[in-house]
Scaffold this active site. Sequence first.
Site, mmCIF file in Angstrom:
data_model
loop_
_atom_site.group_PDB
_atom_site.id
_atom_site.type_symbol
_atom_site.label_atom_id
_atom_site.label_comp_id
_atom_site.label_asym_id
_atom_site.label_seq_id
_atom_site.Cartn_x
_atom_site.Cartn_y
_atom_site.Cartn_z
ATOM 1 N N ASP A 1 -2.629 -18.009 -0.066
ATOM 2 C CA ASP A 1 -3.771 -18.877 -0.602
ATOM 3 C C ASP A 1 -4.897 -19.570 -0.017
ATOM 4 O O ASP A 1 -5.951 -19.866 0.314
ATOM 5 C CB ASP A 1 -3.347 -18.899 -1.709
ATOM 6 C CG ASP A 1 -2.046 -19.783 -1.847
ATOM 7 O OD1 ASP A 1 -1.385 -19.859 -0.723
ATOM 8 O OD2 ASP A 1 -1.938 -20.325 -2.546
ATOM 9 N N ASP B 1 -6.337 -7.593 3.802
ATOM 10 C CA ASP B 1 -7.475 -5.749 3.056
ATOM 11 C C ASP B 1 -8.393 -7.060 2.747
ATOM 12 O O ASP B 1 -9.644 -7.311 3.015
ATOM 13 C CB ASP B 1 -6.913 -5.242 1.915
ATOM 14 C CG ASP B 1 -7.849 -4.790 1.789
ATOM 15 O OD1 ASP B 1 -9.024 -4.185 2.281
ATOM 16 O OD2 ASP B 1 -8.033 -4.949 -0.113
ATOM 17 N N TYR C 1 0.852 -1.228 -0.141
ATOM 18 C CA TYR C 1 -0.669 -0.057 0.193
ATOM 19 C C TYR C 1 0.916 1.448 0.721
ATOM 20 O O TYR C 1 0.961 2.277 -0.427
ATOM 21 C CB TYR C 1 -0.882 -0.561 1.141
ATOM 22 C CG TYR C 1 -2.008 -0.300 1.038
ATOM 23 C CD1 TYR C 1 -2.278 -1.975 0.528
ATOM 24 C CD2 TYR C 1 -3.118 0.338 1.277
ATOM 25 C CE1 TYR C 1 -3.527 -2.756 0.465
ATOM 26 C CE2 TYR C 1 -4.461 -0.835 1.175
ATOM 27 C CZ TYR C 1 -4.630 -1.788 0.361
ATOM 28 O OH TYR C 1 -5.615 -2.097 0.681
ATOM 29 N N LYS D 1 3.182 -15.332 1.722
ATOM 30 C CA LYS D 1 3.715 -16.492 1.189
ATOM 31 C C LYS D 1 4.933 -16.590 1.219
ATOM 32 O O LYS D 1 5.454 -15.852 0.085
ATOM 33 C CB LYS D 1 2.887 -15.716 -0.253
ATOM 34 C CG LYS D 1 1.334 -16.179 -0.699
ATOM 35 C CD LYS D 1 1.234 -15.725 -1.981
ATOM 36 C CE LYS D 1 1.123 -17.191 -2.487
ATOM 37 N NZ LYS D 1 0.889 -18.532 -3.029
ATOM 38 N N ASP E 1 -11.951 -9.074 4.624
ATOM 39 C CA ASP E 1 -13.360 -9.155 3.197
ATOM 40 C C ASP E 1 -14.165 -10.179 3.741
ATOM 41 O O ASP E 1 -15.320 -10.595 3.682
ATOM 42 C CB ASP E 1 -13.273 -8.786 2.187
ATOM 43 C CG ASP E 1 -13.457 -7.422 1.851
ATOM 44 O OD1 ASP E 1 -13.707 -6.815 3.267
ATOM 45 O OD2 ASP E 1 -14.125 -6.789 0.998
HETATM 46 C C1 IPM Z 1 -11.178 -1.542 3.788
HETATM 47 C C2 IPM Z 1 -10.531 -0.280 2.369
HETATM 48 C C3 IPM Z 1 -9.454 0.051 2.133
HETATM 49 C C4 IPM Z 1 -8.060 -0.483 2.510
HETATM 50 C C5 IPM Z 1 -9.524 0.918 1.263
HETATM 51 C C6 IPM Z 1 -11.144 2.211 1.050
HETATM 52 C C7 IPM Z 1 -8.685 2.251 0.975
HETATM 53 O O1 IPM Z 1 -11.357 -1.662 1.340
HETATM 54 O O2 IPM Z 1 -10.362 -0.179 5.273
HETATM 55 O O3 IPM Z 1 -10.006 -2.868 3.723
HETATM 56 O O4 IPM Z 1 -7.777 -0.854 1.174
HETATM 57 O O5 IPM Z 1 -7.179 -0.789 3.159
HETATM 58 MG MG MG Z 2 -10.738 -3.678 2.546
#
Ligand code: IPM
Ligand code: MG
Length: 369
Positions: free
Chosen positions: A226, A250, A143, A194, A254
Amino acid sequence: MSANKKLLFLPGDGIGPEVMGQVHRVIEWMDRRRHICFDVTEDLVGGAAIDAQGTSLTDETLSAAMSVDAVLLGAVGGPKWDNVARDIRPEAGLLKLRKEMDLFANLRPATVIPALAGASTLKSEFISGLDMLILRELTSGIYFGKPCGISERDDGTSEALDTQRYTSTEIERIVRVGFEIAGKRERVLHSVEKANVMETGVLWRQITSKVSEDYPSIELHHMYADNCAMQLVRAPKQFDVIVTDNLFGDILSDCAAMLTGSLGMLPSASLGNADESGRRMAMYEPVHGSAPDIAGEDSANPLATILSFAMMLQYSFDDSDNADLIKNAVSQVLARGLRTSDIMQDGMKLVSCSQMGEALCMELDRLAA
Ligand code: IPM
Ligand code: MG
């Protein structure tokens, strides 16, 4: 009597302002019923700040964020700002906050609330009782790695470059937080990278193994990212704490969020190290995004943001009692069958964002009675 706690609210874009509005209700409740007072100031971030101030995070907002006790952020981004310059885009403001405040430890707990076990896309036997935490490194890795950018090549084609870089210091400090948190939970830590492909993964594994010598009572597992993604949907209950880098964190968070029924349920805390006086910078935000498609409809789920506020009580103000009270109230409103559209199930009662906030405060009243 202790001084009021100073908070900065950054509602941001899309559903951000709606979900943050419900936290205001909880704050009023805390003031009225618990005599815990907060001084809340509000400011702009993301697309809203671009529209009003020409950039997604002004220096003034950044210094305000660094001077309060804690920041609560809604969400940033949306198609409206897809074409703004990259250095001022909505996400850049969020990344700058994380970086400048040095919020390297991002805690993303994924807990399956019993009433929602049926809302997950996974069979409930695999997820009921799930209580895990993803610890994501938040201020380094791909990032922020330099060089990065898109450039033209001599042959007329273009090339894009991102750099994944980690120093041993950066790895050690996040991994240590992982061991510490695991020590207060089930004592199982999965370190995810990884190392079979990436040099940063090799260093990550070496450092983690070394640090583990200081934590002999914690069971450490190294896992490739993975495989971890696969294990999260195959047998998620094997996990207690996962520590991983910025990008894998990240993605995997999710994934873990969906195990709990909806991205709309997941809170997060981003913490820095405490200074000599014990003061620690912190920002709390729901894991979900700005959901521009439903913004302004009063249909978003405010619970991830309210749970982020509960994490603030716990981590910034050492107030586990009230944090637990909010968590219980969330479980209770869901047990009563109230659902925002993202977690709607047959036979349940569909409510709006503000109705959910209102119901939550009534539940707090009942629990505190
Ligand atoms: C998160 C989001 C952010 C990230 C975005 C909005 C920049 O997806 O906080 O998980 O990728 O970190
Ligand atoms: Mg995210």
